[in-house]
Design a protein around this motif. Sequence first.
Motif, mmCIF file in Angstrom:
data_model
loop_
_atom_site.group_PDB
_atom_site.id
_atom_site.type_symbol
_atom_site.label_atom_id
_atom_site.label_comp_id
_atom_site.label_asym_id
_atom_site.label_seq_id
_atom_site.Cartn_x
_atom_site.Cartn_y
_atom_site.Cartn_z
ATOM 1 N N ASP A 22 54.311 -21.290 51.892
ATOM 2 C CA ASP A 22 54.281 -21.076 53.341
ATOM 3 C C ASP A 22 55.663 -20.727 53.886
ATOM 4 O O ASP A 22 55.791 -19.886 54.781
ATOM 5 C CB ASP A 22 53.742 -22.322 54.040
ATOM 6 C CG ASP A 22 52.264 -22.577 53.742
ATOM 7 O OD1 ASP A 22 51.591 -21.666 53.226
ATOM 8 O OD2 ASP A 22 51.791 -23.693 54.020
ATOM 9 N N ALA A 23 56.693 -21.357 53.351
ATOM 10 C CA ALA A 23 58.057 -21.082 53.821
ATOM 11 C C ALA A 23 58.486 -19.654 53.473
ATOM 12 O O ALA A 23 59.110 -18.964 54.285
ATOM 13 C CB ALA A 23 59.031 -22.089 53.229
ATOM 14 N N ILE A 24 58.175 -19.223 52.257
ATOM 15 C CA ILE A 24 58.495 -17.852 51.846
ATOM 16 C C ILE A 24 57.787 -16.847 52.750
ATOM 17 O O ILE A 24 58.389 -15.887 53.254
ATOM 18 C CB ILE A 24 58.108 -17.625 50.371
ATOM 19 C CG1 ILE A 24 59.087 -18.368 49.453
ATOM 20 C CG2 ILE A 24 58.079 -16.134 50.028
ATOM 21 C CD1 ILE A 24 58.699 -18.334 47.983
ATOM 22 N N ARG A 25 56.512 -17.076 52.972
ATOM 23 C CA ARG A 25 55.734 -16.173 53.818
ATOM 24 C C ARG A 25 56.266 -16.176 55.256
ATOM 25 O O ARG A 25 56.309 -15.134 55.923
ATOM 26 C CB ARG A 25 54.263 -16.595 53.792
ATOM 27 C CG ARG A 25 53.339 -15.781 54.687
ATOM 28 C CD ARG A 25 53.081 -14.380 54.173
ATOM 29 N NE ARG A 25 52.149 -13.681 55.056
ATOM 30 C CZ ARG A 25 51.692 -12.457 54.851
ATOM 31 N NH1 ARG A 25 52.087 -11.780 53.790
ATOM 32 N NH2 ARG A 25 50.866 -11.895 55.694
ATOM 33 N N ASN A 60 44.035 -13.637 55.706
ATOM 34 C CA ASN A 60 42.701 -13.896 55.169
ATOM 35 C C ASN A 60 42.723 -15.162 54.319
ATOM 36 O O ASN A 60 42.907 -16.250 54.822
ATOM 37 C CB ASN A 60 42.213 -12.676 54.360
ATOM 38 C CG ASN A 60 42.076 -11.433 55.230
ATOM 39 O OD1 ASN A 60 41.369 -11.448 56.231
ATOM 40 N ND2 ASN A 60 42.749 -10.363 54.854
ATOM 41 N N GLN A 61 42.577 -15.008 53.017
ATOM 42 C CA GLN A 61 42.563 -16.155 52.122
ATOM 43 C C GLN A 61 43.958 -16.759 51.976
ATOM 44 O O GLN A 61 44.933 -16.053 51.711
ATOM 45 C CB GLN A 61 42.034 -15.737 50.737
ATOM 46 C CG GLN A 61 41.990 -16.845 49.709
ATOM 47 C CD GLN A 61 41.025 -17.962 50.069
ATOM 48 O OE1 GLN A 61 40.007 -17.716 50.715
ATOM 49 N NE2 GLN A 61 41.352 -19.177 49.662
ATOM 50 N N ILE A 62 44.051 -18.068 52.140
ATOM 51 C CA ILE A 62 45.310 -18.773 51.949
ATOM 52 C C ILE A 62 45.495 -19.016 50.452
ATOM 53 O O ILE A 62 44.592 -19.566 49.802
ATOM 54 C CB ILE A 62 45.312 -20.116 52.708
ATOM 55 C CG1 ILE A 62 45.101 -19.885 54.198
ATOM 56 C CG2 ILE A 62 46.618 -20.870 52.462
ATOM 57 C CD1 ILE A 62 44.884 -21.158 54.994
ATOM 58 N N ILE A 92 54.035 -7.215 54.699
ATOM 59 C CA ILE A 92 55.005 -8.273 54.991
ATOM 60 C C ILE A 92 55.696 -8.739 53.716
ATOM 61 O O ILE A 92 56.896 -9.057 53.718
ATOM 62 C CB ILE A 92 54.311 -9.452 55.705
ATOM 63 C CG1 ILE A 92 53.929 -9.046 57.131
ATOM 64 C CG2 ILE A 92 55.188 -10.708 55.715
ATOM 65 C CD1 ILE A 92 53.117 -10.086 57.892
ATOM 66 N N ASP A 93 54.972 -8.750 52.624
ATOM 67 C CA ASP A 93 55.516 -9.253 51.360
ATOM 68 C C ASP A 93 56.432 -8.264 50.651
ATOM 69 O O ASP A 93 56.926 -8.549 49.560
ATOM 70 C CB ASP A 93 54.373 -9.689 50.434
ATOM 71 C CG ASP A 93 53.694 -10.958 50.924
ATOM 72 O OD1 ASP A 93 54.414 -11.866 51.376
ATOM 73 O OD2 ASP A 93 52.456 -11.032 50.869
ATOM 74 N N THR A 94 56.694 -7.136 51.284
ATOM 75 C CA THR A 94 57.631 -6.174 50.693
ATOM 76 C C THR A 94 59.079 -6.475 51.091
ATOM 77 O O THR A 94 60.005 -5.902 50.516
ATOM 78 C CB THR A 94 57.291 -4.738 51.118
ATOM 79 O OG1 THR A 94 57.431 -4.614 52.549
ATOM 80 C CG2 THR A 94 55.861 -4.377 50.719
ATOM 81 N N VAL A 95 59.298 -7.344 52.082
ATOM 82 C CA VAL A 95 60.656 -7.637 52.523
ATOM 83 C C VAL A 95 61.166 -8.907 51.855
ATOM 84 O O VAL A 95 60.414 -9.680 51.268
ATOM 85 C CB VAL A 95 60.732 -7.778 54.063
ATOM 86 C CG1 VAL A 95 60.243 -6.504 54.731
ATOM 87 C CG2 VAL A 95 59.932 -8.983 54.552
ATOM 88 N N SER A 96 62.467 -9.131 51.949
ATOM 89 C CA SER A 96 63.103 -10.262 51.286
ATOM 90 C C SER A 96 62.790 -11.577 52.003
ATOM 91 O O SER A 96 62.698 -11.638 53.225
ATOM 92 C CB SER A 96 64.615 -10.061 51.261
ATOM 93 O OG SER A 96 65.277 -11.227 50.798
ATOM 94 N N ALA A 97 62.671 -12.648 51.208
ATOM 95 C CA ALA A 97 62.475 -13.995 51.747
ATOM 96 C C ALA A 97 63.785 -14.773 51.798
ATOM 97 O O ALA A 97 63.786 -15.957 52.155
ATOM 98 C CB ALA A 97 61.458 -14.763 50.901
ATOM 99 N N SER A 139 51.120 -10.718 46.241
ATOM 100 C CA SER A 139 51.423 -10.019 47.485
ATOM 101 C C SER A 139 50.152 -9.783 48.302
ATOM 102 O O SER A 139 49.109 -9.398 47.764
ATOM 103 C CB SER A 139 52.097 -8.682 47.181
ATOM 104 O OG SER A 139 52.368 -7.980 48.370
ATOM 105 N N VAL A 140 50.264 -10.026 49.604
ATOM 106 C CA VAL A 140 49.100 -9.937 50.490
ATOM 107 C C VAL A 140 49.064 -8.611 51.249
ATOM 108 O O VAL A 140 48.025 -7.957 51.342
ATOM 109 C CB VAL A 140 49.116 -11.112 51.495
ATOM 110 C CG1 VAL A 140 48.008 -10.955 52.529
ATOM 111 C CG2 VAL A 140 48.991 -12.444 50.765
#
Length: 310
Positions: A128-131, A29-31, A180-185, A176-177
């Motif tokens: 963006d890289a983390i995501r 959704n929102q960036i 997906i944001d619950t896992v390690s980057a 956190s969106v």
Amino acid sequence: MKKATILSLLITISLSAFCQSNIIKLWPNQIPNSQKSNEKEIIESTGIIRISKVQNPTLEVFLPAKNNANGQAVVICPGGGYGILAYDWEGTDIAKWLNSKGIAAFVLKYRLPQSKSVIESNKAPLQDAIRALKTVRYNADKYNISKDKIGVMGFSAGGHLASTLGTHYNESMYTSVDAIDTVSARPDFMALIYPVISMKDGITHKGSRRNLLGDSPSDEMINYFSNELKVTKDTPPTFLIHASDDNAVPVQNSLLMYQALISNGVYTEMHIYPKGGHGFSFGFQREHVSSWTDLFCTWMQSIPEKYSQL
């Protein structure tokens, strides 16, 4: 309408749908760290495909045949001085080669810091890289890859972004969106190809620093994005390639990074070529630097299991 024409049209539509399904939006959704502007993304092809003023960051997915896949994956960060993305030269062409080795590849079209649609310029590429890394890891089963064999590869300024991800992966860069944001980057390994590493005077690539940090960055920001200063024992195993005659990004960038990695006990391999210049991609036209691809594949198989996901 003739049957042949109808069949051709159906094939075209099917191929179009297939290609579209291989490009996924990073943000549903929102960036984060974005604002509305009248800016439009620009794609130019003059020998190589150059993308500038990125508006919608994406991952383009390249997968080997299932029976060829070895479970490894690489998120690719094309270079371009944080001003453009050399999208095929240091992106999609690299992804196709990785597929030929059984490695899944994901080309990151990341936001560029000087875009009018970005609020805080220096945060956008790293966000963006983390995501991107999290997205690949969260969907590992879908892509037939191992969650603990996902690395990042970056070229030039893309190497700076990759090394920033490898040294800043634990930092909270956005709210956190979703799941997906619950896992390690954390990448499981890094491949840094003629990378910008430092933002310090006399070492950095001035264009990359200017685009990322502006004309007069503070000492605090320079140190924060000088990744040789951010290496710890938990930094991922790293593969470095550079040429001594690189007149754009001094070889000292890789040398400083190598020294920091070794000092912290990180599994590391570096190759310095006497000639090759900068921005050579595969290096087919530059002396013997094209051997880096074979060296990388050999190194990938040598990483000890103890350096897997921490």
